[in-house]
Design a protein around this motif. Structure first.
Motif, PDB file in Angstrom:
ATOM      1  N   PRO A  21       0.795  -1.240   0.000  1.00  0.00           N
ATOM      2  CA  PRO A  21       0.000   0.000   0.000  1.00  0.00           C
ATOM      3  C   PRO A  21       0.822   1.282   0.000  1.00  0.00           C
ATOM      4  N   ARG A  22       1.940   1.289   0.695  1.00  0.00           N
ATOM      5  CA  ARG A  22       2.776   2.492   0.790  1.00  0.00           C
ATOM      6  C   ARG A  22       3.240   2.970  -0.592  1.00  0.00           C
ATOM      7  N   SER A  23       3.361   2.029  -1.535  1.00  0.00           N
ATOM      8  CA  SER A  23       3.933   2.350  -2.845  1.00  0.00           C
ATOM      9  C   SER A  23       2.943   2.208  -3.994  1.00  0.00           C
ATOM     10  N   PHE A  24       1.651   2.012  -3.705  1.00  0.00           N
ATOM     11  CA  PHE A  24       0.717   1.712  -4.795  1.00  0.00           C
ATOM     12  C   PHE A  24       0.148   2.989  -5.422  1.00  0.00           C
ATOM     13  N   TYR A  25      -0.649   3.753  -4.675  1.00  0.00           N
ATOM     14  CA  TYR A  25      -1.182   5.010  -5.227  1.00  0.00           C
ATOM     15  C   TYR A  25      -1.564   5.940  -4.086  1.00  0.00           C
ATOM     16  N   ASP A  26      -1.070   7.177  -4.182  1.00  0.00           N
ATOM     17  CA  ASP A  26      -1.281   8.185  -3.133  1.00  0.00           C
ATOM     18  C   ASP A  26      -2.421   9.113  -3.544  1.00  0.00           C
ATOM     19  N   SER A  27      -3.503   9.102  -2.770  1.00  0.00           N
ATOM     20  CA  SER A  27      -4.682   9.914  -3.134  1.00  0.00           C
ATOM     21  C   SER A  27      -4.652  11.314  -2.548  1.00  0.00           C
ATOM     22  N   ASN A  28      -3.809  11.562  -1.539  1.00  0.00           N
ATOM     23  CA  ASN A  28      -3.886  12.860  -0.850  1.00  0.00           C
ATOM     24  C   ASN A  28      -2.604  13.689  -0.894  1.00  0.00           C
ATOM     25  N   GLY A  29      -1.618  13.251  -1.676  1.00  0.00           N
ATOM     26  CA  GLY A  29      -0.438  14.077  -1.909  1.00  0.00           C
ATOM     27  C   GLY A  29       0.586  14.121  -0.799  1.00  0.00           C
ATOM     28  N   ASP A  30       0.516  13.170   0.156  1.00  0.00           N
ATOM     29  CA  ASP A  30       1.521  13.188   1.230  1.00  0.00           C
ATOM     30  C   ASP A  30       2.728  12.309   0.905  1.00  0.00           C
ATOM     31  N   GLY A  31       2.747  11.733  -0.306  1.00  0.00           N
ATOM     32  CA  GLY A  31       3.892  10.932  -0.739  1.00  0.00           C
ATOM     33  C   GLY A  31       3.817   9.474  -0.354  1.00  0.00           C
ATOM     34  N   ILE A  32       2.722   9.083   0.304  1.00  0.00           N
ATOM     35  CA  ILE A  32       2.550   7.704   0.784  1.00  0.00           C
ATOM     36  C   ILE A  32       1.243   7.141   0.219  1.00  0.00           C
ATOM     37  N   ASP A  34      -2.159   4.946  -0.133  1.00  0.00           N
ATOM     38  CA  ASP A  34      -3.190   4.835   0.906  1.00  0.00           C
ATOM     39  C   ASP A  34      -4.381   4.036   0.407  1.00  0.00           C
ATOM     40  N   LEU A  35      -5.332   3.803   1.320  1.00  0.00           N
ATOM     41  CA  LEU A  35      -6.499   2.973   0.999  1.00  0.00           C
ATOM     42  C   LEU A  35      -7.390   3.626  -0.051  1.00  0.00           C
ATOM     43  N   GLN A  36      -7.574   4.938   0.035  1.00  0.00           N
ATOM     44  CA  GLN A  36      -8.372   5.619  -0.983  1.00  0.00           C
ATOM     45  C   GLN A  36      -7.702   5.494  -2.350  1.00  0.00           C
ATOM     46  N   GLY A  37      -6.389   5.489  -2.354  1.00  0.00           N
ATOM     47  CA  GLY A  37      -5.668   5.295  -3.613  1.00  0.00           C
ATOM     48  C   GLY A  37      -5.947   3.925  -4.212  1.00  0.00           C
ATOM     49  N   ILE A  38      -6.008   2.902  -3.362  1.00  0.00           N
ATOM     50  CA  ILE A  38      -6.321   1.550  -3.856  1.00  0.00           C
ATOM     51  C   ILE A  38      -7.731   1.521  -4.444  1.00  0.00           C
ATOM     52  N   ILE A  39      -8.685   2.164  -3.743  1.00  0.00           N
ATOM     53  CA  ILE A  39     -10.067   2.209  -4.238  1.00  0.00           C
ATOM     54  C   ILE A  39     -10.102   2.794  -5.652  1.00  0.00           C
ATOM     55  N   GLN A  40      -9.320   3.852  -5.871  1.00  0.00           N
ATOM     56  CA  GLN A  40      -9.326   4.523  -7.181  1.00  0.00           C
ATOM     57  C   GLN A  40      -8.750   3.645  -8.292  1.00  0.00           C
ATOM     58  N   LYS A  41      -7.988   2.611  -7.927  1.00  0.00           N
ATOM     59  CA  LYS A  41      -7.350   1.767  -8.943  1.00  0.00           C
ATOM     60  C   LYS A  41      -7.994   0.381  -9.055  1.00  0.00           C
ATOM     61  N   LEU A  42      -9.135   0.169  -8.401  1.00  0.00           N
ATOM     62  CA  LEU A  42      -9.767  -1.155  -8.462  1.00  0.00           C
ATOM     63  C   LEU A  42     -10.191  -1.526  -9.883  1.00  0.00           C
ATOM     64  N   ASP A  43     -10.632  -0.555 -10.660  1.00  0.00           N
ATOM     65  CA  ASP A  43     -11.055  -0.868 -12.032  1.00  0.00           C
ATOM     66  C   ASP A  43      -9.875  -1.331 -12.887  1.00  0.00           C
ATOM     67  N   TYR A  44      -8.694  -0.790 -12.594  1.00  0.00           N
ATOM     68  CA  TYR A  44      -7.473  -1.241 -13.279  1.00  0.00           C
ATOM     69  C   TYR A  44      -7.238  -2.723 -12.987  1.00  0.00           C
ATOM     70  N   LEU A  45      -7.414  -3.123 -11.727  1.00  0.00           N
ATOM     71  CA  LEU A  45      -7.196  -4.520 -11.346  1.00  0.00           C
ATOM     72  C   LEU A  45      -8.287  -5.425 -11.916  1.00  0.00           C
ATOM     73  N   GLU A  79      -1.286   6.926   8.107  1.00  0.00           N
ATOM     74  CA  GLU A  79      -0.831   7.314   6.769  1.00  0.00           C
ATOM     75  C   GLU A  79      -1.673   6.663   5.670  1.00  0.00           C
ATOM     76  N   PHE A  80      -2.255   5.502   5.975  1.00  0.00           N
ATOM     77  CA  PHE A  80      -3.038   4.774   4.976  1.00  0.00           C
ATOM     78  C   PHE A  80      -4.514   5.168   4.987  1.00  0.00           C
ATOM     79  N   GLY A  81      -4.983   5.775   6.080  1.00  0.00           N
ATOM     80  CA  GLY A  81      -6.384   6.159   6.152  1.00  0.00           C
ATOM     81  C   GLY A  81      -7.031   5.711   7.446  1.00  0.00           C
ATOM     82  N   THR A  82      -8.319   5.389   7.357  1.00  0.00           N
ATOM     83  CA  THR A  82      -9.114   5.072   8.539  1.00  0.00           C
ATOM     84  C   THR A  82      -9.811   3.719   8.361  1.00  0.00           C
ATOM     85  N   MET A  83     -10.426   3.247   9.434  1.00  0.00           N
ATOM     86  CA  MET A  83     -11.209   2.021   9.341  1.00  0.00           C
ATOM     87  C   MET A  83     -12.377   2.209   8.371  1.00  0.00           C
TER      88      MET A  83
END
Length: 563
Positions: A21-32, A34-45, A79-83
């Motif tokens: 997760p740390r290296s997959f996709y950063d949704s909020n610009g902090d360089g890390i 996160d979970l929201q970034g993974i959500i945004q790339k689910l269609d790619y998968l 850094e990854f988000g919330t529950m």
């Protein structure tokens, strides 16, 4: 909870995609990432065609070992988000027919975990026996074991005048599985996540949890500083008892995928762990094929891959687990360098060799694992300075070897080939700044080849590595012989060709892979008859010549199907 019958064993037909997760996709610009970034790339998968996403640890952690040092099993790393973000990810994945499995790290915790904080307070603390504590011996450590991350495997605590065991970093104290109270805490935690809706666990170094109680000294091998404790904690005396108890109390109550990371496990061990009658886990990760390009003392001791040895090893795993246990199939993960750089040619024949490695693996029996970026042919990275590296194992090794007088140039050469950060540079999404991974400054630098190698370019090119993986995944769904067929190695002693057939009662697949830059002629009559009667279903060069003999070009792969 009512038991769910696992007759379908859906995981046998599944393909797993590992996200770091740390290296997959950063949704909020902090360089890390996160979970929201993974959500945004689910269609790619979903487009790729995978079935299961494995998330490397997302729990609260001080990040000494990038999340494998867990401070709180019930919280998400900030850094990854919330529950709530995780709940959204589970919903979004399940809506797309994708399953999510999480890392289960229960050989050790962080030294900042509340259990360990309590454990350090005194010899009579209720949490003392949650960890492995021992008094010193002759003013030194309790035994001579070395840590897997360099240095001794013990750390002294002044407060109680005892040492605690840490097979990894000193910030990762080992849990004491001899303690039933500890085990019940683990099982309660596992149920929490499964009841939340996750679809299984990848179990980190799970075959290390049972130690020989007397913790004897290990053999000091030539060139080593510390003793090898492996014989006393790898596949330890109570490991099957613990896994069967875990299965009875937790795993058997859910229809899930379980895979155990098990360094040092043999095929005989794997059968014991994965045989359905034993009621332990579904499959294991073997490490044997990943050690074939290492010397006798450690992974940093480099040697070229011998293909005959690789074929012999993978054949052993294919044949000895067939009909009894189950294999996992992988070249890459967060701990391994990129296979296209490691065993292939990541320059002139990057695309061809990446497709060849994919084909060689995905036509075998087992559940394939794709590591993020593998599907676009991401490569190893060669940072100029040790300051650019982040991995605790790499940095510890550098310091240790530097102190012994090993030239920096030689140490860096080993890091370029085997360092774990090769797998951890950010996912290369586009040719934008920082490969489109973040709008901020990435936590680790991006591989400079991102302008050439990225997902956006791969999706636009129907001949790309991405679409080759997509095709292999579709074939696994379609052809039962890939899931159930026998494995038969061909050209056993050929130093450059890896060829095999998969055979069932009414289907056969023949797989030909050239592991070299040389052109090689195959004039075997049996193979030639397959080519004339069979259908070519996989190839990695655009043009395939139909001839009376086969000439395999550099890193070429061909797969024929006969019904």
């Amino acid at each position: 909870m009512e038991k769910v019958k696992n007759d379908q064993q859906w995981w046998k037909k599944s393909i797993v995609y590992q996200i770091y997760p740390r290296s997959f996709y950063d949704s909020n610009g902090d360089g890390i990432g996160d979970l929201q970034g993974i959500i945004q790339k689910l269609d790619y998968l979903k487009e790729l065609g995978v079935d299961v996403i494995w998330l490397s640890p997302i729990y609260d952690s001080p990040n000494d070992d990038n999340g494998y040092d867990i401070r709180d099993y019930y919280q998400i790393m900030k850094e990854f988000g919330t529950m709530e973000d995780l709940d959204h990810l589970l919903d979004a994945a399940h809506q797309r027919g994708l399953k999510i499995i999480m890392d289960l790290v229960v050989n050790h915790t962080s030294d900042e975990h509340s259990w360990f904080v309590e454990s350090k307070k005194g010899l009579d603390n209720p949490y003392r026996d949650y960890y492995v504590w021992k008094p010193g011996r002759n003013g030194k450590e309790p035994n001579n074991w070395g840590s897997i991350f360099s240095g001794p495997a013990w750390n002294y605590d002044e407060n109680t005048n005892e040492y605690y065991l840490h097979l990894f970093s000193k910030k990762q104290p080992d849990l004491n599985w001899e303690n039933p109270a500890l085990r019940n805490e683990i099982y309660t935690m596992m149920k929490f996540w499964l009841d939340k809706g996750i679809d299984g666990f990848r179990m980190d170094v799970i075959n290390f949890i049972s130690k020989v109680p007397s913790l004897p000294d290990g053999e000091v091998k030539e060139g080593a500083i510390y003793g090898d404790g492996g014989p006393y904690f790898v596949n330890g005396p109570k490991i099957h008892k613990y896994l069967r108890e875990m299965n009875e109390k937790v795993l058997s109550q859910y229809d899930i995928l379980t895979v155990g990371e098990m360094p040092g496990a043999s095929t005989a061990d794997a059968v014991m762990y994965t045989k359905p009658q034993n009621k332990e886990i579904n499959m294991i990760f073997t490490f044997e094929h990943m050690g074939l390009d290492s010397g006798p003392t450690e992974k940093w001791d480099l040697k070229p891959l011998n293909l005959v040895h690789l074929k012999k090893n993978l054949t052993k795993w294919q044949t000895e687990l067939h009909g009894t246990g189950w294999n996992s199939l992988y070249w890459n993960n967060h701990d391994q360098p990129r296979v296209v750089s490691r065993f292939g040619d990541d320059q002139e024949y990057r695309v061809e060799s990446a497709k060849m490695f994919a084909t060689c693996l995905h036509m075998m029996q087992g559940t394939p694992y794709i590591y993020q970026g593998e599907e676009i042919g991401m490569t190893n990275v060669e940072f100029e300075s040790i300051e650019q590296y982040q991995d605790v194992e790499t940095l510890n090794m550098f310091r240790e070897k530097h102190s012994l007088g090993v030239p920096t140039e030689d140490i860096m050469k080993s890091i370029y080939v085997k360092g774990r950060d090769n797998a951890r540079t950010p996912m290369q999404w586009s040719e934008q700044v920082h490969s489109g991974f973040t709008k901020g400054t990435p936590w680790i630098e991006v591989n400079p080849r991102y302008k050439e190698i990225n997902a956006e370019a791969a999706l636009e090119d129907k001949e790309s590595i991405f679409y080759h993986y997509k095709h292999l995944i579709a074939l696994r769904k379609k052809l039962d012989v890939i899931t159930t067929g026998d494995f038969n190695l061909l050209f056993e002693d050929h130093p450059k060709i890896f060829a095999y057939e998969r055979r069932s009662e009414n289907e056969k697949v023949v797989v030909l892979c050239n592991f070299s830059r040389d052109e090689i002629v195959i004039d075997n009559n049996e193979i030639l008859s397959v080519i004339t009667t069979g259908k070519l279903i996989v190839h990695n060069y655009k043009e395939v010549k139909a001839e009376s003999s086969i000439t395999l070009r550099a890193f070429e792969t061909l797969v024929y199907y006969v019904k």
